[in-house]
Design a protein around this motif. Structure first.
Motif, mmCIF file in Angstrom:
data_model
loop_
_atom_site.group_PDB
_atom_site.id
_atom_site.type_symbol
_atom_site.label_atom_id
_atom_site.label_comp_id
_atom_site.label_asym_id
_atom_site.label_seq_id
_atom_site.Cartn_x
_atom_site.Cartn_y
_atom_site.Cartn_z
ATOM 1 N N GLN A 69 0.808 -1.214 0.000
ATOM 2 C CA GLN A 69 0.000 0.000 0.000
ATOM 3 C C GLN A 69 0.844 1.268 0.000
ATOM 4 O O GLN A 69 0.318 2.373 0.107
ATOM 5 C CB GLN A 69 -0.920 0.007 1.236
ATOM 6 C CG GLN A 69 -2.013 -1.040 1.148
ATOM 7 C CD GLN A 69 -2.768 -1.183 2.451
ATOM 8 O OE1 GLN A 69 -2.176 -1.224 3.522
ATOM 9 N NE2 GLN A 69 -4.073 -1.286 2.356
ATOM 10 N N LEU A 70 2.139 1.075 -0.103
ATOM 11 C CA LEU A 70 3.008 2.245 -0.096
ATOM 12 C C LEU A 70 2.895 2.990 -1.417
ATOM 13 O O LEU A 70 2.623 2.381 -2.452
ATOM 14 C CB LEU A 70 4.464 1.806 0.106
ATOM 15 C CG LEU A 70 4.799 1.153 1.443
ATOM 16 C CD1 LEU A 70 6.201 0.588 1.396
ATOM 17 C CD2 LEU A 70 4.670 2.164 2.565
ATOM 18 N N PRO A 71 3.123 4.304 -1.397
ATOM 19 C CA PRO A 71 3.140 5.043 -2.661
ATOM 20 C C PRO A 71 4.220 4.489 -3.588
ATOM 21 O O PRO A 71 5.274 4.056 -3.125
ATOM 22 C CB PRO A 71 3.500 6.476 -2.245
ATOM 23 C CG PRO A 71 3.481 6.520 -0.776
ATOM 24 C CD PRO A 71 3.360 5.145 -0.223
ATOM 25 N N ALA A 72 3.948 4.528 -4.887
ATOM 26 C CA ALA A 72 4.830 3.871 -5.845
ATOM 27 C C ALA A 72 6.288 4.340 -5.755
ATOM 28 O O ALA A 72 7.210 3.525 -5.853
ATOM 29 C CB ALA A 72 4.302 4.067 -7.264
ATOM 30 N N GLU A 73 6.501 5.641 -5.555
ATOM 31 C CA GLU A 73 7.890 6.135 -5.515
ATOM 32 C C GLU A 73 8.617 5.586 -4.306
ATOM 33 O O GLU A 73 9.810 5.262 -4.381
ATOM 34 C CB GLU A 73 7.963 7.665 -5.452
ATOM 35 C CG GLU A 73 6.897 8.418 -6.208
ATOM 36 C CD GLU A 73 5.621 8.559 -5.391
ATOM 37 O OE1 GLU A 73 4.584 8.074 -5.880
ATOM 38 O OE2 GLU A 73 5.662 9.109 -4.277
ATOM 39 N N VAL A 74 7.908 5.509 -3.184
ATOM 40 C CA VAL A 74 8.522 4.983 -1.961
ATOM 41 C C VAL A 74 8.881 3.516 -2.166
ATOM 42 O O VAL A 74 9.986 3.079 -1.840
ATOM 43 C CB VAL A 74 7.554 5.121 -0.768
ATOM 44 C CG1 VAL A 74 8.121 4.432 0.450
ATOM 45 C CG2 VAL A 74 7.290 6.578 -0.480
ATOM 46 N N TYR A 75 7.936 2.766 -2.732
ATOM 47 C CA TYR A 75 8.177 1.345 -2.966
ATOM 48 C C TYR A 75 9.395 1.154 -3.856
ATOM 49 O O TYR A 75 10.293 0.359 -3.566
ATOM 50 C CB TYR A 75 6.943 0.709 -3.624
ATOM 51 C CG TYR A 75 7.048 -0.785 -3.762
ATOM 52 C CD1 TYR A 75 7.588 -1.363 -4.907
ATOM 53 C CD2 TYR A 75 6.611 -1.623 -2.737
ATOM 54 C CE1 TYR A 75 7.709 -2.726 -5.012
ATOM 55 C CE2 TYR A 75 6.724 -2.996 -2.849
ATOM 56 C CZ TYR A 75 7.266 -3.538 -3.983
ATOM 57 O OH TYR A 75 7.391 -4.896 -4.088
#
Lengths: 175, 308
Positions: free
Chosen positions: A51-57
């Motif tokens: 569920q993390l934002p894509a950039e963080v992931y």
């Protein structure tokens, strides 16, 4: 799966994972559909999505050592998408061959056993195999399974495809 | 109200996806997402870990730190505390692969020289046995070819269950140190007197009959702290020659204190939690001292190395 509610909640609150339930949309052959209707066999599969934002992931979580598999998945799904969601086995390999991926290659420098890599996509419910009888006998078709048909995935694929098609005007299809 | 934020989740997921991470990598993720330096804001980092572990205890997982026995580097990883049937499902390795891994770890644990590693060739020649010790060898084991062994070995090293040591031998990987602590205990691998982790790649007390073992890097710390190594059990003085070349890793290491271990540890640990934590924080103080004064250790060497 009655307890999936609590499992879902805990996976989300403790790990930040979403437990997604996917329904098997199309049975792979007529025999199976009769079976599941009669005995009510649960044709569901579950996937866990961050569920993390894509950039963080991408920056902190993604394991770069497995990105070759994601790349392969994307390539194959794009091919099937362009074929309208359904492609004959021979045709699929024809296109993969053009990218240097051969059905008999067991020692590809990145993927290892290429055919097994494709089988993994079936196992992971991106594709399923359909046997279709025709005038020349039975042909094996690869068809989208629930994981590729699921909302966010199919959206992203369409987005990427549009980008590629817009940019790339130099390819010539040699039939 | 959510207890854990996306920041906690990022730390957890990074360990789950990428496997054990070095202290440096893990700290850099923390710094990047919180903007806080682990050196100056050690308490905040510790708070994060405590909070995470409190939540993870619900599913009996633990965010733990350990040291690589070969170079002393600290790693963080997520460990399963419970060995039940469901846990056994959570592996991508096949039965013969697991038997192969088990045989390797057993061979390393039983290694008389306590070097903590075995030769590459010996690994490939390892004979697989049935887990329950029964006589018949199942077909899957019999057909486990040399090339399959090589591939499995490669995969095990990639996943950090095993590692390649400097001299091209096979050693125990960081994941095994994190996950298999209980197994090492139960299989007669004595722990290091200093840090209480499995005593692989450890030196034995020179006195015959004394069973004390201490890791190379733990010795280094004590030596730089006290200038002499005395056996905690039999009081014999140990001969110790510090290696001349300081590994580059030590210079890179931040002078961070080790985060306090969470208190939700299962009761099976042999020594009390308090003393463990004390020892750990001692090690880290020694670490900062050791890095900056190689000259001191050299000075003391000659005078203290008196064999009895």
């Amino acid at each position: 799966m009655e307890n999936s509610g609590e499992a879902k909640e805990k996976l989300s609150s403790i790990f930040g994972y979403e437990l997604r339930e996917l329904q098997r949309s199309r049975p792979s052959s007529t025999n199976q559909s009769r079976l599941s209707q009669q005995s009510g066999i649960d044709a569901k599969s579950y996937v866990i999505v961050s569920q993390l934002p894509a950039e963080v992931y991408k920056k902190y979580v993604e394991d770069v050592n497995t990105s070759h598999r994601t790349g392969f998945t994307f390539v194959v799904i794009s091919i099937v998408q362009l074929a309208g969601g359904k492609i004959a086995e021979d045709n699929l390999w024809h296109h993969l061959k053009r990218m240097g991926l051969h059905e008999t290659d067991e020692n590809h420098p990145i993927l290892g056993n290429v055919k097994q890599s494709l089988e993994m996509l079936v196992q992971q419910r991106y594709l399923q195999k359909d046997k279709v009888s025709g005038p020349e006998g039975t042909t094996l078709f690869y068809v989208f399974a629930e994981r590729a048909l699921e909302g966010t995935v199919s959206e992203k694929i369409k987005q990427h495809m549009t980008q590629i098609v817009k940019k790339d005007d130099t390819t010539v299809d040699i039939s | 109200m959510a207890v854990l934020s996306w920041k906690h989740h990022t730390l957890i997921q990074s360990l789950l996806e990428r496997g054990p991470l070095t202290e440096k990598e893990f700290h850099s993720i923390f710094t990047a997402i919180t903007g806080e330096n682990t050196g100056t804001h050690a308490t905040k980092f510790n708070d994060y870990l405590l909070k995470i572990n409190r939540e993870l205890s619900y599913v009996q997982l633990d965010l733990r730190a350990c040291r690589d026995p070969y170079d002393g580097r600290v790693y963080y990883g997520l460990v399963n505390n419970v060995s039940d049937d469901q846990s056994k499902l959570g592996t991508k390795y096949s039965v013969p692969q697991i038997a192969f891994f088990k045989a390797i770890v057993e061979a390393i644990a039983q290694d008389v020289t306590h070097d903590g590693c075995i030769c590459n060739i010996d690994v490939l020649n390892i004979k697989l046995e049935n887990q329950d010790g029964s006589l018949g060898i199942p077909a899957a084991f019999r057909n486990f070819t040399m090339s399959q062994k090589e591939k499995t070995l490669d995969q095990l090293v990639k996943d950090k269950w095993l590692c390649y040591t400097e001299d091209d031998n096979i050693g125990v990987g960081v994941r095994s140190i994190l996950d298999l602590r209980g197994w090492f205990n139960n299989n007669g691998v004595p722990s290091c007197e200093v840090c209480n982790e499995a005593g692989l790649k450890a030196k034995l007390c020179p006195k015959e009959g004394c069973t004390v073992r201490i890791h190379e890097y733990c010795l280094k710390k004590i030596f730089s702290q006290k200038g002499v190594i005395v056996c905690p059990s039999c009081d014999t003085q140990w001969q110790y020659q510090p290696t001349k070349a300081e590994p580059i890793e030590h210079k890179e290491e931040e002078t961070d204190p080790m985060p306090s271990q969470p208190s939700s540890r299962p009761a099976q640990s042999r020594s009390s939690l308090r003393s463990k934590r004390k020892r750990l924080s001692q090690n880290d103080d020694a670490n900062t001292v050791g890095c900056s004064s190689p000259a001191d250790t050299k000075r003391v060497t000659r005078s203290s190395a008196h064999p009895r």
